[in-house]
Design a protein around this motif. Sequence first.
Motif, mmCIF file in Angstrom:
data_model
loop_
_atom_site.group_PDB
_atom_site.id
_atom_site.type_symbol
_atom_site.label_atom_id
_atom_site.label_comp_id
_atom_site.label_asym_id
_atom_site.label_seq_id
_atom_site.Cartn_x
_atom_site.Cartn_y
_atom_site.Cartn_z
ATOM 1 N N UNK A 141 10.881 30.677 -23.390
ATOM 2 C CA UNK A 141 12.314 30.684 -23.532
ATOM 3 C C UNK A 141 12.956 31.521 -22.421
ATOM 4 N N UNK A 142 12.343 32.670 -22.117
ATOM 5 C CA UNK A 142 12.890 33.509 -21.054
ATOM 6 C C UNK A 142 12.805 32.801 -19.707
ATOM 7 N N UNK A 143 11.680 32.145 -19.456
ATOM 8 C CA UNK A 143 11.503 31.416 -18.204
ATOM 9 C C UNK A 143 12.565 30.333 -18.056
ATOM 10 N N UNK A 144 12.887 29.648 -19.136
ATOM 11 C CA UNK A 144 13.914 28.604 -19.108
ATOM 12 C C UNK A 144 15.283 29.188 -18.749
ATOM 13 N N UNK A 145 15.509 30.459 -19.057
ATOM 14 C CA UNK A 145 16.773 31.124 -18.741
ATOM 15 C C UNK A 145 16.732 31.827 -17.391
ATOM 16 N N UNK A 146 15.654 31.621 -16.630
ATOM 17 C CA UNK A 146 15.538 32.214 -15.306
ATOM 18 C C UNK A 146 15.099 33.668 -15.312
ATOM 19 N N UNK A 147 14.541 34.122 -16.416
ATOM 20 C CA UNK A 147 14.078 35.508 -16.536
ATOM 21 C C UNK A 147 12.564 35.521 -16.360
ATOM 22 N N UNK A 148 12.093 36.345 -15.433
ATOM 23 C CA UNK A 148 10.670 36.417 -15.131
ATOM 24 C C UNK A 148 9.999 37.514 -15.950
ATOM 25 N N UNK A 149 8.926 37.122 -16.605
ATOM 26 C CA UNK A 149 8.068 38.076 -17.307
ATOM 27 C C UNK A 149 6.822 38.228 -16.447
#
Length: 79
Positions: free
Chosen positions: A1-9
């Motif tokens: 979900x974070x990746x879909x929002x452009x947030x890198x883990x």
Amino acid sequence: MLTQKGINVPKDVQIIGFDGARIYSRQQIFLSSIKQPTAEIAKSSVEKLLSQMNQKNTTTASHNHVTLPVHFVKGMTTL
């Protein structure tokens, strides 16, 4: 979900578990986690309970603090 929002883990946000679980959900995401010594926690709890039950004078309960070691398990969600 974070990746879909452009947030890198783990660059933008780091995620860490607390139960030693390594795989999150149905995806193959290997979490970083703190592994707690569950067997030692159970053993220590039972020993404390039995000790209190075996005491002759149980007018006041003693509250002893027990510290057990935890371990960091590196995964893909922390730097």
